[in-house]
Design a protein around this motif. Structure first.
Motif, PDB file in Angstrom:
ATOM      1  N   ARG A 116     -96.407  21.867 -32.340  1.00  0.00           N
ATOM      2  CA  ARG A 116     -95.474  21.693 -31.235  1.00  0.00           C
ATOM      3  C   ARG A 116     -94.869  20.298 -31.264  1.00  0.00           C
ATOM      4  O   ARG A 116     -95.304  19.437 -32.034  1.00  0.00           O
ATOM      5  CB  ARG A 116     -96.141  21.977 -29.891  1.00  0.00           C
ATOM      6  CG  ARG A 116     -97.436  21.245 -29.646  1.00  0.00           C
ATOM      7  CD  ARG A 116     -98.193  21.893 -28.481  1.00  0.00           C
ATOM      8  NE  ARG A 116     -99.495  21.283 -28.283  1.00  0.00           N
ATOM      9  CZ  ARG A 116     -99.721  20.245 -27.485  1.00  0.00           C
ATOM     10  NH1 ARG A 116     -98.704  19.706 -26.811  1.00  0.00           N
ATOM     11  NH2 ARG A 116    -100.925  19.743 -27.343  1.00  0.00           N
ATOM     12  N   LEU A 117     -93.867  20.102 -30.422  1.00  0.00           N
ATOM     13  CA  LEU A 117     -93.140  18.846 -30.372  1.00  0.00           C
ATOM     14  C   LEU A 117     -93.582  18.053 -29.145  1.00  0.00           C
ATOM     15  O   LEU A 117     -93.707  18.602 -28.048  1.00  0.00           O
ATOM     16  CB  LEU A 117     -91.626  19.095 -30.297  1.00  0.00           C
ATOM     17  CG  LEU A 117     -91.034  20.020 -31.368  1.00  0.00           C
ATOM     18  CD1 LEU A 117     -89.519  20.089 -31.208  1.00  0.00           C
ATOM     19  CD2 LEU A 117     -91.403  19.565 -32.762  1.00  0.00           C
ATOM     20  N   LEU A 118     -93.820  16.773 -29.348  1.00  0.00           N
ATOM     21  CA  LEU A 118     -94.191  15.866 -28.263  1.00  0.00           C
ATOM     22  C   LEU A 118     -93.114  14.794 -28.162  1.00  0.00           C
ATOM     23  O   LEU A 118     -92.982  13.940 -29.036  1.00  0.00           O
ATOM     24  CB  LEU A 118     -95.559  15.223 -28.532  1.00  0.00           C
ATOM     25  CG  LEU A 118     -96.021  14.209 -27.485  1.00  0.00           C
ATOM     26  CD1 LEU A 118     -96.315  14.905 -26.156  1.00  0.00           C
ATOM     27  CD2 LEU A 118     -97.257  13.455 -27.984  1.00  0.00           C
ATOM     28  N   ARG A 119     -92.338  14.849 -27.113  1.00  0.00           N
ATOM     29  CA  ARG A 119     -91.241  13.896 -26.930  1.00  0.00           C
ATOM     30  C   ARG A 119     -91.775  12.588 -26.365  1.00  0.00           C
ATOM     31  O   ARG A 119     -92.596  12.569 -25.447  1.00  0.00           O
ATOM     32  CB  ARG A 119     -90.223  14.489 -25.965  1.00  0.00           C
ATOM     33  CG  ARG A 119     -88.916  13.701 -25.868  1.00  0.00           C
ATOM     34  CD  ARG A 119     -88.044  13.957 -27.062  1.00  0.00           C
ATOM     35  NE  ARG A 119     -86.738  13.293 -26.915  1.00  0.00           N
ATOM     36  CZ  ARG A 119     -85.848  13.229 -27.876  1.00  0.00           C
ATOM     37  NH1 ARG A 119     -86.096  13.783 -29.050  1.00  0.00           N
ATOM     38  NH2 ARG A 119     -84.691  12.622 -27.685  1.00  0.00           N
ATOM     39  N   PHE A 120     -91.334  11.458 -26.923  1.00  0.00           N
ATOM     40  CA  PHE A 120     -91.660  10.156 -26.349  1.00  0.00           C
ATOM     41  C   PHE A 120     -90.432   9.269 -26.514  1.00  0.00           C
ATOM     42  O   PHE A 120     -89.994   8.984 -27.614  1.00  0.00           O
ATOM     43  CB  PHE A 120     -92.907   9.536 -27.006  1.00  0.00           C
ATOM     44  CG  PHE A 120     -92.763   9.216 -28.464  1.00  0.00           C
ATOM     45  CD1 PHE A 120     -92.450   7.923 -28.881  1.00  0.00           C
ATOM     46  CD2 PHE A 120     -92.917  10.199 -29.429  1.00  0.00           C
ATOM     47  CE1 PHE A 120     -92.318   7.622 -30.233  1.00  0.00           C
ATOM     48  CE2 PHE A 120     -92.782   9.905 -30.780  1.00  0.00           C
ATOM     49  CZ  PHE A 120     -92.485   8.608 -31.187  1.00  0.00           C
ATOM     50  N   GLY A 121     -89.849   8.871 -25.410  1.00  0.00           N
ATOM     51  CA  GLY A 121     -88.606   8.107 -25.471  1.00  0.00           C
ATOM     52  C   GLY A 121     -87.528   8.915 -26.168  1.00  0.00           C
ATOM     53  O   GLY A 121     -87.301  10.086 -25.856  1.00  0.00           O
TER      54      GLY A 121
END
Length: 272
Positions: free
Chosen positions: A42-47
Protein backbone atom coordinates in the motif's frame (compact mmCIF):
# COMPACT_ATOMS: atom_id res chain seq x y z
CA UNK A 1 16.12 4.38 10.53
CA UNK A 2 15.27 0.73 11.08
CA UNK A 3 13.46 -0.06 14.32
CA UNK A 4 14.08 -3.59 15.56
CA UNK A 5 14.42 -4.93 19.04
CA UNK A 6 15.42 -8.09 20.89
CA UNK A 7 11.87 -9.37 20.87
CA UNK A 8 8.32 -8.37 19.97
CA UNK A 9 4.95 -9.99 20.73
CA UNK A 10 4.13 -12.45 17.96
CA UNK A 11 0.84 -10.70 17.15
CA UNK A 12 2.27 -7.18 16.96
CA UNK A 13 2.61 -5.68 13.49
CA UNK A 14 5.27 -3.41 12.06
CA UNK A 15 5.56 -1.42 8.88
CA UNK A 16 8.08 -2.48 6.22
CA UNK A 17 9.10 0.36 3.88
CA UNK A 18 10.42 -0.55 0.42
CA UNK A 19 10.90 2.79 -1.28
CA UNK A 20 9.97 6.46 -1.42
CA UNK A 21 8.41 7.76 -4.62
CA UNK A 22 7.11 10.87 -6.26
CA UNK A 23 3.69 9.79 -7.57
CA UNK A 24 3.52 6.01 -7.97
CA UNK A 25 0.76 4.24 -9.88
CA UNK A 26 -0.85 1.75 -7.44
CA UNK A 27 -1.60 -0.60 -10.34
CA UNK A 28 2.09 -1.47 -10.84
CA UNK A 29 2.15 -3.32 -7.51
CA UNK A 30 -0.77 -5.62 -8.32
CA UNK A 31 0.25 -9.25 -7.89
CA UNK A 32 3.50 -8.53 -6.07
CA UNK A 33 3.68 -10.42 -2.75
CA UNK A 34 6.27 -8.20 -1.09
CA UNK A 35 7.95 -9.79 1.92
CA UNK A 36 4.78 -10.87 3.76
CA UNK A 37 2.45 -13.26 1.93
CA UNK A 38 -1.19 -12.29 2.27
CA UNK A 39 -0.53 -8.65 3.21
CA UNK A 40 -1.18 -6.10 0.44
CA UNK A 41 1.32 -3.50 -0.60
CA UNK A 42 0.00 0.00 0.00
CA UNK A 43 0.91 3.66 -0.29
CA UNK A 44 1.78 5.82 2.71
CA UNK A 45 1.62 9.53 1.94
CA UNK A 46 3.93 11.89 3.84
CA UNK A 47 4.12 15.51 2.76
CA UNK A 48 4.54 15.67 -1.01
CA UNK A 49 6.03 12.17 -1.27
CA UNK A 50 4.77 8.60 -0.98
CA UNK A 51 6.27 5.47 0.56
CA UNK A 52 5.54 1.92 -0.60
CA UNK A 53 4.84 -0.08 2.56
CA UNK A 54 3.54 -3.43 3.82
CA UNK A 55 2.41 -4.61 7.24
CA UNK A 56 4.53 -7.47 8.60
CA UNK A 57 4.74 -9.45 11.83
CA UNK A 58 7.19 -7.68 14.11
CA UNK A 59 8.31 -11.04 15.47
CA UNK A 60 9.61 -11.97 12.00
CA UNK A 61 12.07 -9.06 12.07
CA UNK A 62 13.62 -9.08 15.52
CA UNK A 63 17.41 -8.82 15.62
CA UNK A 64 17.73 -12.52 16.39
CA UNK A 65 15.42 -13.64 13.58
CA UNK A 66 16.95 -11.28 11.04
CA UNK A 67 20.52 -12.34 11.87
CA UNK A 68 19.51 -15.98 11.40
CA UNK A 69 17.91 -15.10 8.08
CA UNK A 70 21.04 -13.26 6.95
CA UNK A 71 23.06 -16.44 7.44
CA UNK A 72 20.67 -18.51 5.29
CA UNK A 73 21.58 -17.75 1.67
CA UNK A 74 18.34 -19.05 0.16
CA UNK A 75 16.15 -17.21 2.63
CA UNK A 76 18.12 -13.99 2.27
CA UNK A 77 17.90 -14.21 -1.52
CA UNK A 78 14.14 -14.69 -1.30
CA UNK A 79 13.73 -11.52 0.75
CA UNK A 80 16.15 -9.57 -1.39
CA UNK A 81 14.32 -10.53 -4.59
CA UNK A 82 10.93 -9.66 -3.08
CA UNK A 83 12.27 -6.28 -1.98
CA UNK A 84 13.88 -5.61 -5.36
CA UNK A 85 10.70 -6.53 -7.27
CA UNK A 86 8.72 -3.89 -5.40
CA UNK A 87 11.43 -1.25 -5.81
CA UNK A 88 11.73 -2.00 -9.54
CA UNK A 89 7.97 -1.72 -10.03
CA UNK A 90 7.99 1.65 -8.28
CA UNK A 91 10.95 2.90 -10.31
CA UNK A 92 9.22 1.93 -13.55
CA UNK A 93 6.29 4.12 -12.52
CA UNK A 94 8.00 7.30 -11.27
CA UNK A 95 11.21 8.71 -9.70
CA UNK A 96 12.07 6.45 -6.77
CA UNK A 97 14.50 6.24 -3.87
CA UNK A 98 14.98 2.59 -2.81
CA UNK A 99 15.34 2.02 0.92
CA UNK A 100 17.68 -0.63 2.38
CA UNK A 101 16.49 -4.19 2.86
CA UNK A 102 14.44 -4.61 6.06
CA UNK A 103 13.70 -0.94 6.77
CA UNK A 104 11.11 -1.27 9.52
CA UNK A 105 9.03 1.01 11.78
CA UNK A 106 6.71 0.31 14.69
CA UNK A 107 3.54 1.88 13.37
CA UNK A 108 2.41 4.29 10.65
CA UNK A 109 2.79 7.39 12.79
CA UNK A 110 6.44 6.72 13.56
CA UNK A 111 7.14 5.78 9.95
CA UNK A 112 5.50 8.91 8.60
CA UNK A 113 7.42 11.18 10.97
CA UNK A 114 10.77 9.50 10.30
CA UNK A 115 10.23 9.76 6.55
CA UNK A 116 9.11 13.39 6.82
CA UNK A 117 12.38 14.17 8.59
CA UNK A 118 14.24 12.86 5.52
CA UNK A 119 12.14 14.67 2.91
CA UNK A 120 14.93 16.95 1.71
CA UNK A 121 17.33 14.03 1.24
CA UNK A 122 14.71 12.00 -0.64
CA UNK A 123 13.81 14.91 -2.91
CA UNK A 124 17.47 15.63 -3.70
CA UNK A 125 18.14 11.97 -4.47
CA UNK A 126 15.12 11.77 -6.78
CA UNK A 127 16.20 14.89 -8.63
CA UNK A 128 19.69 13.47 -9.07
CA UNK A 129 18.67 10.00 -10.26
CA UNK A 130 15.45 10.69 -12.20
CA UNK A 131 15.81 9.41 -15.75
CA UNK A 132 18.99 7.51 -14.87
CA UNK A 133 19.89 3.87 -14.33
CA UNK A 134 22.79 2.13 -12.65
CA UNK A 135 25.22 -0.01 -14.65
CA UNK A 136 27.86 -2.30 -13.18
CA UNK A 137 31.24 -2.62 -14.93
CA UNK A 138 33.87 -5.27 -14.19
CA UNK A 139 37.20 -5.29 -16.03
CA UNK A 140 39.61 -8.23 -16.23
CA UNK A 141 43.14 -8.56 -17.53
CA UNK A 142 44.60 -11.90 -18.57
CA UNK A 143 46.53 -13.48 -15.70
CA UNK A 144 49.82 -14.35 -17.37
CA UNK A 145 51.75 -16.76 -15.13
CA UNK A 146 54.97 -15.46 -13.69
CA UNK A 147 57.76 -18.05 -14.01
CA UNK A 148 59.91 -18.60 -10.98
CA UNK A 149 63.66 -18.16 -11.15
CA UNK A 150 65.35 -21.25 -12.56
CA UNK A 151 67.82 -23.15 -10.50
CA UNK A 152 71.44 -22.56 -11.32
CA UNK A 153 72.95 -25.27 -13.53
CA UNK A 154 75.30 -27.63 -11.74
CA UNK A 155 78.61 -29.08 -12.82
CA UNK A 156 78.98 -32.83 -13.08
CA UNK A 157 79.76 -34.36 -9.71
CA UNK A 158 83.31 -34.10 -8.53
CA UNK A 159 85.19 -37.20 -7.45
CA UNK A 160 84.28 -36.33 -3.89
CA UNK A 161 80.60 -36.71 -4.84
CA UNK A 162 79.81 -33.05 -4.42
CA UNK A 163 78.51 -30.61 -7.06
CA UNK A 164 79.35 -26.97 -7.52
CA UNK A 165 77.46 -24.24 -9.37
CA UNK A 166 78.76 -23.41 -12.80
CA UNK A 167 80.86 -20.24 -13.00
CA UNK A 168 78.57 -17.17 -12.99
CA UNK A 169 75.50 -19.21 -12.00
CA UNK A 170 74.78 -17.03 -8.96
CA UNK A 171 74.80 -13.85 -11.04
CA UNK A 172 72.55 -15.44 -13.67
CA UNK A 173 70.12 -16.55 -10.96
CA UNK A 174 69.91 -13.02 -9.53
CA UNK A 175 69.35 -11.53 -12.98
CA UNK A 176 66.53 -13.98 -13.68
CA UNK A 177 64.97 -13.18 -10.32
CA UNK A 178 65.18 -9.46 -11.05
CA UNK A 179 63.54 -10.09 -14.42
CA UNK A 180 60.63 -11.92 -12.79
CA UNK A 181 60.13 -9.05 -10.34
CA UNK A 182 60.32 -6.49 -13.15
CA UNK A 183 57.65 -8.36 -15.13
CA UNK A 184 55.40 -8.49 -12.05
CA UNK A 185 55.79 -4.76 -11.54
CA UNK A 186 55.12 -4.09 -15.22
CA UNK A 187 51.92 -6.18 -15.13
CA UNK A 188 50.80 -4.29 -12.02
CA UNK A 189 51.42 -0.95 -13.73
CA UNK A 190 49.59 -2.15 -16.85
CA UNK A 191 46.61 -3.21 -14.69
CA UNK A 192 46.46 0.19 -12.99
CA UNK A 193 46.68 1.95 -16.34
CA UNK A 194 43.92 -0.25 -17.80
CA UNK A 195 41.64 0.44 -14.83
CA UNK A 196 42.19 4.19 -15.12
CA UNK A 197 41.59 4.16 -18.88
CA UNK A 198 38.29 2.26 -18.63
CA UNK A 199 37.09 4.21 -15.59
CA UNK A 200 37.79 7.53 -17.30
CA UNK A 201 35.96 6.46 -20.46
CA UNK A 202 32.83 5.38 -18.56
CA UNK A 203 33.11 8.40 -16.29
CA UNK A 204 32.90 10.72 -19.31
CA UNK A 205 29.61 9.08 -20.29
CA UNK A 206 28.09 8.77 -16.80
CA UNK A 207 26.55 11.38 -14.51
CA UNK A 208 28.37 9.79 -11.55
CA UNK A 209 30.49 6.74 -10.78
CA UNK A 210 31.79 4.72 -7.85
CA UNK A 211 34.75 2.37 -7.72
CA UNK A 212 34.10 -0.64 -5.53
CA UNK A 213 36.34 -3.15 -3.81
CA UNK A 214 37.82 -5.71 -6.21
CA UNK A 215 36.53 -9.26 -5.89
CA UNK A 216 38.77 -11.89 -4.34
CA UNK A 217 40.71 -14.02 -6.91
CA UNK A 218 38.72 -17.15 -6.05
CA UNK A 219 35.49 -15.38 -7.06
CA UNK A 220 36.59 -14.20 -10.51
CA UNK A 221 37.80 -17.53 -11.87
CA UNK A 222 41.15 -19.04 -12.72
CA UNK A 223 43.16 -17.18 -15.33
CA UNK A 224 41.36 -13.86 -14.75
CA UNK A 225 42.58 -10.86 -12.79
CA UNK A 226 40.01 -8.23 -11.93
CA UNK A 227 41.42 -4.72 -12.25
CA UNK A 228 38.22 -2.65 -11.95
CA UNK A 229 34.89 -3.14 -10.19
CA UNK A 230 32.75 -0.05 -10.58
CA UNK A 231 29.21 1.20 -10.98
CA UNK A 232 27.97 4.18 -12.98
CA UNK A 233 24.86 6.36 -13.03
CA UNK A 234 23.89 6.73 -16.68
CA UNK A 235 21.03 8.63 -18.30
CA UNK A 236 18.49 6.15 -19.64
CA UNK A 237 18.69 7.52 -23.18
CA UNK A 238 22.47 6.82 -23.21
CA UNK A 239 22.23 3.09 -22.52
CA UNK A 240 23.01 2.20 -26.14
CA UNK A 241 26.06 4.50 -26.03
CA UNK A 242 27.33 2.70 -22.95
CA UNK A 243 27.09 -0.66 -24.67
CA UNK A 244 28.84 0.67 -27.78
CA UNK A 245 31.59 2.13 -25.57
CA UNK A 246 32.03 -1.26 -23.91
CA UNK A 247 32.58 -2.94 -27.27
CA UNK A 248 35.02 -0.22 -28.33
CA UNK A 249 37.06 -0.53 -25.12
CA UNK A 250 37.22 -4.32 -25.44
CA UNK A 251 38.64 -3.96 -28.94
CA UNK A 252 41.06 -1.17 -28.00
CA UNK A 253 42.44 -2.70 -24.78
CA UNK A 254 41.98 -6.44 -25.26
CA UNK A 255 40.55 -6.57 -21.73
CA UNK A 256 37.58 -8.60 -20.60
CA UNK A 257 34.83 -6.11 -19.77
CA UNK A 258 31.52 -7.30 -18.30
CA UNK A 259 28.60 -4.93 -17.87
CA UNK A 260 25.32 -5.48 -16.03
CA UNK A 261 22.19 -3.36 -15.94
CA UNK A 262 20.25 -1.25 -16.24
CA UNK A 263 19.35 -1.32 -12.54
CA UNK A 264 17.50 0.92 -10.13
CA UNK A 265 20.27 3.30 -8.93
CA UNK A 266 20.69 1.86 -5.43
CA UNK A 267 24.32 3.00 -5.23
CA UNK A 268 23.60 6.67 -5.86
CA UNK A 269 20.72 7.57 -3.52
CA UNK A 270 22.67 7.59 -0.28
CA UNK A 271 25.29 10.17 -1.28
CA UNK A 272 23.13 13.30 -1.01
Amino acid sequence: MTERGPGQPSDRSALYVFAVCDAPDPAVFAGLPGVAAGEPLRLLRFGALTAIVQSVRAADFTDEVWQARMSDRDELERYARAHHDVVSAAAASCPTVPLPLATLYHGEGRARQALLDETVRFSTAMERTAGHSEWGVKVYAADAPVPGPSAAPLRPETPAGRSRPAPGAGLAYLERKRGVQARREQRHEDALRLAETVDAAFGNLAAAGRRLRLHAPELVGEGRVQVLNATYLVAEHRGAELQALTRSLRDATGAGIDISGPWVPYSFVGEV
